[in-house]
Design an enzyme around this catalytic site. Structure first.
Site, PDB file in Angstrom:
ATOM      1  N   ARG A   1      -9.857  -5.683 -17.673  1.00  0.00           N
ATOM      2  CA  ARG A   1      -8.726  -5.980 -18.558  1.00  0.00           C
ATOM      3  C   ARG A   1      -9.194  -6.349 -19.961  1.00  0.00           C
ATOM      4  O   ARG A   1      -8.491  -6.085 -20.938  1.00  0.00           O
ATOM      5  CB  ARG A   1      -7.874  -7.098 -17.966  1.00  0.00           C
ATOM      6  CG  ARG A   1      -7.059  -6.572 -16.811  1.00  0.00           C
ATOM      7  CD  ARG A   1      -6.119  -7.592 -16.271  1.00  0.00           C
ATOM      8  NE  ARG A   1      -5.161  -6.919 -15.406  1.00  0.00           N
ATOM      9  CZ  ARG A   1      -4.508  -7.497 -14.417  1.00  0.00           C
ATOM     10  NH1 ARG A   1      -4.696  -8.772 -14.167  1.00  0.00           N
ATOM     11  NH2 ARG A   1      -3.657  -6.826 -13.691  1.00  0.00           N
TER      12      ARG A   1
ATOM     13  N   LYS B   1       6.423  -0.648   2.670  1.00  0.00           N
ATOM     14  CA  LYS B   1       7.844  -0.803   2.997  1.00  0.00           C
ATOM     15  C   LYS B   1       8.805   0.030   2.157  1.00  0.00           C
ATOM     16  O   LYS B   1       8.641   0.173   0.958  1.00  0.00           O
ATOM     17  CB  LYS B   1       8.233  -2.267   2.831  1.00  0.00           C
ATOM     18  CG  LYS B   1       7.597  -3.141   3.879  1.00  0.00           C
ATOM     19  CD  LYS B   1       7.997  -4.573   3.677  1.00  0.00           C
ATOM     20  CE  LYS B   1       7.503  -5.436   4.813  1.00  0.00           C
ATOM     21  NZ  LYS B   1       7.756  -6.840   4.569  1.00  0.00           N
TER      22      LYS B   1
ATOM     23  N   GLY C   1      -1.094  -1.331  -9.039  1.00  0.00           N
ATOM     24  CA  GLY C   1      -1.209  -1.939  -7.720  1.00  0.00           C
ATOM     25  C   GLY C   1      -2.186  -1.203  -6.828  1.00  0.00           C
ATOM     26  O   GLY C   1      -3.238  -0.765  -7.274  1.00  0.00           O
TER      27      GLY C   1
ATOM     28  N   GLY D   1       3.846  -4.613 -10.828  1.00  0.00           N
ATOM     29  CA  GLY D   1       5.292  -4.849 -10.866  1.00  0.00           C
ATOM     30  C   GLY D   1       5.960  -4.110 -12.015  1.00  0.00           C
ATOM     31  O   GLY D   1       7.019  -3.503 -11.848  1.00  0.00           O
TER      32      GLY D   1
HETATM   33  P1  AMP Z   1       2.717  -1.699  -1.016  1.00  0.00           P
HETATM   34  O1  AMP Z   1       2.248  -3.048  -1.417  1.00  0.00           O
HETATM   35  O2  AMP Z   1       4.110  -1.647  -0.518  1.00  0.00           O
HETATM   36  O3  AMP Z   1       2.408  -0.618  -2.032  1.00  0.00           O
HETATM   37  O4  AMP Z   1       1.867  -1.333   0.267  1.00  0.00           O
HETATM   38  C1  AMP Z   1       0.478  -1.228   0.282  1.00  0.00           C
HETATM   39  C2  AMP Z   1       0.015  -1.515   1.662  1.00  0.00           C
HETATM   40  O5  AMP Z   1       0.615  -0.612   2.570  1.00  0.00           O
HETATM   41  C3  AMP Z   1      -1.472  -1.353   1.850  1.00  0.00           C
HETATM   42  O6  AMP Z   1      -2.039  -2.596   2.042  1.00  0.00           O
HETATM   43  C4  AMP Z   1      -1.585  -0.484   3.088  1.00  0.00           C
HETATM   44  O7  AMP Z   1      -2.527  -0.967   4.007  1.00  0.00           O
HETATM   45  C5  AMP Z   1      -0.206  -0.556   3.692  1.00  0.00           C
HETATM   46  N1  AMP Z   1       0.098   0.608   4.525  1.00  0.00           N
HETATM   47  C6  AMP Z   1      -0.037   1.888   4.211  1.00  0.00           C
HETATM   48  N2  AMP Z   1       0.281   2.681   5.250  1.00  0.00           N
HETATM   49  C7  AMP Z   1       0.647   1.867   6.266  1.00  0.00           C
HETATM   50  C8  AMP Z   1       1.076   2.090   7.596  1.00  0.00           C
HETATM   51  N3  AMP Z   1       1.203   3.339   8.090  1.00  0.00           N
HETATM   52  N4  AMP Z   1       1.364   1.016   8.357  1.00  0.00           N
HETATM   53  C9  AMP Z   1       1.249  -0.235   7.852  1.00  0.00           C
HETATM   54  N5  AMP Z   1       0.840  -0.498   6.590  1.00  0.00           N
HETATM   55  C10 AMP Z   1       0.546   0.531   5.801  1.00  0.00           C
END
Ligand code: AMP
Length: 397
Positions: free
Chosen positions: A37, A201, A354, A377
């Site tokens: 950064r 999610k 992220g 974010g």
């Molecule tokens: P996010 O913060 O929503 O972008 O999610 C990122 C996280 O999603 C990472 O830490 C991944 O390990 C998790 N992730 C990706 N694919 C899966 C999956 N099939 N089941 C559970 N977690 C997952």
């Protein structure tokens, strides 16, 4: 189209130029463990020095929650910046940020000199966009430059409030790049435009999916969120991550895609295991083959090929969220395959911040992408089609 004034549109010669940077670096026992950064902030700072501005830097660091916390002081940043810039960056150690040290240091500044203020979040008003601190900051500045994209989705004193009390507020080079790619390229893309969404999610990316469906030619879904879509289609997904409350929403989005003529791709095979662990056996399954005691942890090889093929002719691609649990080596192949596919195509490739940004960098594809966003974010909110207060606050061209 966002058309904001930038550091290239102003002349800061002899002017006190307050620059909001993102120096929110990881520290361990006072040592900076990742200086990306700081390095990223240098082009704007160097330009202002070269133009003869009096350069006053400010940033937040961590969450001191409105009071001075010595372990979250920006002092180590001033020291490292001095080395990176090859000139002294004087540190104004005021617990109230704009205090006697800062005022005296600014008063004594010569053109081209640089000082750094203390952590803006030492002041409780900072995150509330309070008037007093906004005014305090403005008393130090003739011109304000915002180069902190990571906080652009928040309205704080040091990126929004202060702009009400200075005549000129522009964006720096880092911020300009984020606006060019995440803002303008996404809203006015060269087509075909493909979006790839993954991560854990559906619930955290509802507005992103909804907004992008209005813009893209193809929407690719991977990661944990894919299983809610697969289940909504009637597939057996065992113990995979499914958000039951969002099954109707997933159906709605698939219907929306159909109605709009957007191609929506969801996995045709998965890498599954019986536990969320890298130390258990895993296998690849196709539709209908997942056992009730198994969970999908990555896209399978057929899906990798399908997704790589779907981006081949794209001219703009935006990617947010890993395709699987990439932190575990057994389930990283899908994310690697997508990163590789993007590295090989002749398109504008934009990586949302992220996890996907981290994945692309860790996997060594960072320099193959057109733009990797520095804000998690903030980049999501940009993709949701929201106006970011930190961007809006800068003067229009
Ligand atoms: P996010 O913060 O929503 O972008 O999610 C990122 C996280 O999603 C990472 O830490 C991944 O390990 C998790 N992730 C990706 N694919 C899966 C999956 N099939 N089941 C559970 N977690 C997952």
């Amino acid at each position: 189209m966002l058309n904001k004034k930038s550091v290239d549109d102003i002349n800061v010669k002899g002017l006190r130029t307050l620059v909001r940077c993102d120096f929110n670096v990881p520290l361990q026992e006072g040592k900076i463990t990742d200086e990306n950064r700081l390095v990223a902030a240098l082009p704007t700072i160097k330009k202002l020095i070269a133009d003869g501005g009096k350069v006053i830097l400010c940033s937040h660091l961590g969450k001191p929650k409105g009071e001075p916390k010595p372990e979250l002081s920006l002092a180590p940043v001033a020291k490292r910046l001095s080395e990176l810039l090859n000139q002294e960056v004087k540190f104004a150690a005021d617990s109230e940020v704009v205090g006697p040290n800062a005022k005296a240091a600014v008063e004594a500044m010569k053109d081209g000199e640089v000082i750094l203020l203390e952590n803006t979040r030492y002041r409780a008003e900072e995150t509330k966009n309070g008037e007093a601190f906004s005014k305090d900051l403005a008393t130090l500045a003739d011109v304000f430059v915002n180069d902190a994209f990571g906080t652009a989705h928040r309205a704080h004193c040091s990126n929004v409030g202060v702009t009400q009390y200075v005549k000129t507020a522009v964006v720096g080079y880092l911020m300009q790049k984020e606006i060019d790619f995440l803002g303008n390229a996404v809203n006015n893309p060269v087509r075909p435009f493909v979006a790839i969404l993954g991560g854990s999610k559906v619930s955290s990316k509802i507005s992103v999916i909804n907004n992008l469906l209005d813009k893209v030619d193809t929407l690719i879904i991977g990661g944990g969120m894919a299983y809610t879509f697969m289940k909504a289609k009637g597939e057996e997904v065992g113990k995979s991550l499914v958000e039951a409350d969002y099954l109707d929403y997933a159906k709605e989005m698939m219907d929306k895609a159909k109605a709009k003529g957007v191609k929506m791709l969801i996995p045709v095979d998965s890498v599954v295991a019986k536990e969320f662990s890298n130390d258990v056996s895993f296998r690849t399954v196709e539709e209908g083959e997942m056992g009730a005691d198994e969970m999908g942890l990555d896209i399978g090889p057929k899906t990798q090929a399908l997704y790589a093929d779907a981006v081949k002719s794209a001219k703009t691609v935006v990617w947010n969220g890993p395709m699987g649990v990439f932190e575990m080596s057994n389930y990283a192949a899908g994310t690697i395959a997508v990163a590789k596919a993007l590295a090989e195509i002749d398109a504008t490739t934009i990586i949302g911040g992220g996890d996907s940004a981290a994945a692309v960098n860790i996997l060594g594809f960072g320099d193959k992408m057109t733009h990797i966003s520095t804000g998690g974010g903030a980049s999501l909110e940009f993709l949701e089609g929201k106006e970011l207060p930190g961007v809006v606050a800068a003067n229009d061209k």
